[in-house]
Design a protein around this motif. Structure first.
Motif, PDB file in Angstrom:
ATOM      1  N   ILE A   1      -0.184  10.988  -6.290  1.00  0.00           N
ATOM      2  CA  ILE A   1      -0.097  10.711  -4.858  1.00  0.00           C
ATOM      3  C   ILE A   1       1.365  10.844  -4.447  1.00  0.00           C
ATOM      4  N   ALA A   2       1.640  11.811  -3.575  1.00  0.00           N
ATOM      5  CA  ALA A   2       2.990  12.012  -3.046  1.00  0.00           C
ATOM      6  C   ALA A   2       3.159  11.026  -1.889  1.00  0.00           C
ATOM      7  N   VAL A   3       3.767   9.908  -2.174  1.00  0.00           N
ATOM      8  CA  VAL A   3       3.823   8.799  -1.231  1.00  0.00           C
ATOM      9  C   VAL A   3       4.723   9.135  -0.042  1.00  0.00           C
ATOM     10  N   ASP A   4       4.141   9.029   1.157  1.00  0.00           N
ATOM     11  CA  ASP A   4       4.906   9.257   2.379  1.00  0.00           C
ATOM     12  C   ASP A   4       4.788   8.098   3.371  1.00  0.00           C
ATOM     13  N   ARG A   5       4.017   7.089   3.006  1.00  0.00           N
ATOM     14  CA  ARG A   5       3.874   5.907   3.867  1.00  0.00           C
ATOM     15  C   ARG A   5       3.722   4.683   2.983  1.00  0.00           C
ATOM     16  N   VAL A   6       4.454   3.641   3.325  1.00  0.00           N
ATOM     17  CA  VAL A   6       4.394   2.371   2.596  1.00  0.00           C
ATOM     18  C   VAL A   6       4.215   1.256   3.609  1.00  0.00           C
TER      19      VAL A   6
ATOM     20  N   THR B   1       0.854  -1.184   0.000  1.00  0.00           N
ATOM     21  CA  THR B   1       0.000   0.000   0.000  1.00  0.00           C
ATOM     22  C   THR B   1       0.887   1.231   0.000  1.00  0.00           C
ATOM     23  N   LEU B   2       0.617   2.133  -0.944  1.00  0.00           N
ATOM     24  CA  LEU B   2       1.285   3.424  -1.042  1.00  0.00           C
ATOM     25  C   LEU B   2       0.270   4.476  -0.610  1.00  0.00           C
TER      26      LEU B   2
END
Length: 129
Positions: free
Chosen positions: A120-125, A80-81
């Motif tokens: 989506i500026a991904v900040d959690r994976v 999940t991104l």
């Protein structure tokens, strides 16, 4: 600074599996839609091509601080991104999204009136890959 992902996460993101995008409706309930996406490691952006009239877009436009979660799954493996999401109809951003889509899926996205890109500026994976 873009998020650093492990080699196994990057490899899984390069695979073509079922993917969903989750946004929130005005009442806070989740809206989950199947999507195709591209991952731009250098920019830390996940991109989804869609049209301006889709519920996922309307949800994001209703909340300028909106977040989205993109989840790819295959059997027991998943990733999940998550991050801040923005909708753009800027021609250069839409072209870049379409270019990456065509490279990943070996065909351009369906051309529909009102084509936009969700970035989506991904900040959690999270995941098991």
């Amino acid at each position: 600074m873009p998020l650093e992902l492990s080699a196994s996460a990057e490899a899984f993101l390069a695979e073509n599996h079922l993917c969903t995008l989750t946004t929130l409706r005005a009442d806070g309930s989740p809206h989950v839609a199947p999507v195709r996406f591209t991952w731009d490691r250098g920019a830390g952006l996940a991109r989804v091509m869609t049209t301006a009239s889709r519920r996922k877009v309307l949800n994001l436009l209703a909340d300028p601080h909106g977040r989205a979660a993109l989840c790819q799954a295959s059997g027991p493996r998943w990733i999940t991104l998550e991050g801040a999401a923005a909708v753009s109809d800027d021609p250069s951003r839409v072209r870049e999204g379409a270019r990456r889509y065509a490279r990943r899926y070996a065909s351009p996205p369906p051309y529909l009136p009102g084509l936009v890109v969700i970035e989506i500026a991904v900040d959690r994976v999270m995941g098991l890959y």
